[in-house]
Write a protein that holds these residues in place. Sequence first.
Motif, PDB file in Angstrom:
ATOM      1  N   GLN A  54     -11.031  12.393 -34.005  1.00 38.51           N
ATOM      2  CA  GLN A  54     -11.514  13.767 -33.929  1.00 38.51           C
ATOM      3  C   GLN A  54     -12.738  13.965 -34.823  1.00 38.51           C
ATOM      4  O   GLN A  54     -13.756  14.525 -34.394  1.00 38.51           O
ATOM      5  CB  GLN A  54     -10.409  14.741 -34.332  1.00 38.51           C
ATOM      6  N   THR A  82     -15.821  12.165 -33.436  1.00 41.20           N
ATOM      7  CA  THR A  82     -16.397  12.874 -32.300  1.00 41.20           C
ATOM      8  C   THR A  82     -17.274  14.021 -32.770  1.00 41.20           C
ATOM      9  O   THR A  82     -18.386  14.229 -32.274  1.00 41.20           O
ATOM     10  CB  THR A  82     -15.283  13.395 -31.387  1.00 41.20           C
ATOM     11  N   PRO A 103     -16.656   8.477 -28.293  1.00 39.16           N
ATOM     12  CA  PRO A 103     -16.461   9.738 -27.570  1.00 39.16           C
ATOM     13  C   PRO A 103     -17.332   9.892 -26.337  1.00 39.16           C
ATOM     14  O   PRO A 103     -17.382  10.965 -25.752  1.00 39.16           O
ATOM     15  CB  PRO A 103     -16.796  10.793 -28.630  1.00 39.16           C
ATOM     16  N   MET A 138      -9.884   7.647 -29.033  1.00 39.48           N
ATOM     17  CA  MET A 138     -11.305   7.829 -28.759  1.00 39.48           C
ATOM     18  C   MET A 138     -11.535   8.054 -27.267  1.00 39.48           C
ATOM     19  O   MET A 138     -12.367   8.883 -26.869  1.00 39.48           O
ATOM     20  CB  MET A 138     -12.110   6.616 -29.229  1.00 39.48           C
ATOM     21  N   GLN A 167     -10.884  11.572 -26.375  1.00 39.48           N
ATOM     22  CA  GLN A 167     -12.013  12.424 -26.748  1.00 39.48           C
ATOM     23  C   GLN A 167     -13.133  12.311 -25.713  1.00 39.48           C
ATOM     24  O   GLN A 167     -13.745  13.321 -25.324  1.00 39.48           O
ATOM     25  CB  GLN A 167     -12.532  12.027 -28.126  1.00 39.48           C
ATOM     26  N   ALA A 168     -13.401  11.086 -25.264  1.00 39.68           N
ATOM     27  CA  ALA A 168     -14.471  10.871 -24.280  1.00 39.68           C
ATOM     28  C   ALA A 168     -14.153  11.560 -22.964  1.00 39.68           C
ATOM     29  O   ALA A 168     -15.023  12.213 -22.355  1.00 39.68           O
ATOM     30  CB  ALA A 168     -14.676   9.372 -24.065  1.00 39.68           C
TER      31      ALA A 168
END
Length: 223
Positions: A19, A22, A62, A85, A88-89
């Motif tokens: 987090q 990102t 991300p 990750m 997030q992406a």
Amino acid sequence: MTEPDFLTATRATYETVAQAYTEAQSQALDGRPYDRAFLSLFAELVREQQGPRRVADVGCGPGHITAVLRDLGLDAFGLDISPAMLAQARKAHPELEFREASILDLTVTDTSLDGIVALFSFNTVPARYLSKAFEGFAKALRPGGLVMLSFSVRDEPTDMTTWLDHEVSLPLQRLVPEEVVRALTAAGLTVRAQLVREPHPPHETRPYATVIAARPSTWGVTA
């Protein structure tokens, strides 16, 4: 088969900081003019090749670089070792494809890619694994396909214990351009360009290198 320790440490670290990383990378390219220029050059070189312009962003995090590659006219997708990750992406770029994979196993079909980008994805890779990683890159590329690497230049290994206000345990490896070039060459790739640049404050604190290499159009013959 037992996973190498550096992959386990890399995954664990990025799971911890996903987090925060990102958020920190949301405007990352704003302070990296050299990276922006090299990404544009890489995209232009890929577009000159005959093919579908399929490009893997290895260690995509991300997905911010994956999106840039898409905006530059490439059919880009992201690969990363960290499920957090990748989450997030996918949240930030739901229109793009992201898959779990390691730098030693891209999980792609041989000769299916026109290009591979790995920005700062090799800083945790010990020198003895470089050739294996690049051999996998070479197999994944179509003849004439390109690789672009950027990495921190480091003469000695060091251990990262805190990052983005989190406790981590991440070995950062010795990584110098000459050794990277030798490993690329040993894997059958031909180096096209390389640049070592001094830090660009405040976003960079140490020298960085960028290398562009290609799989020869005729395998085994230097193009």
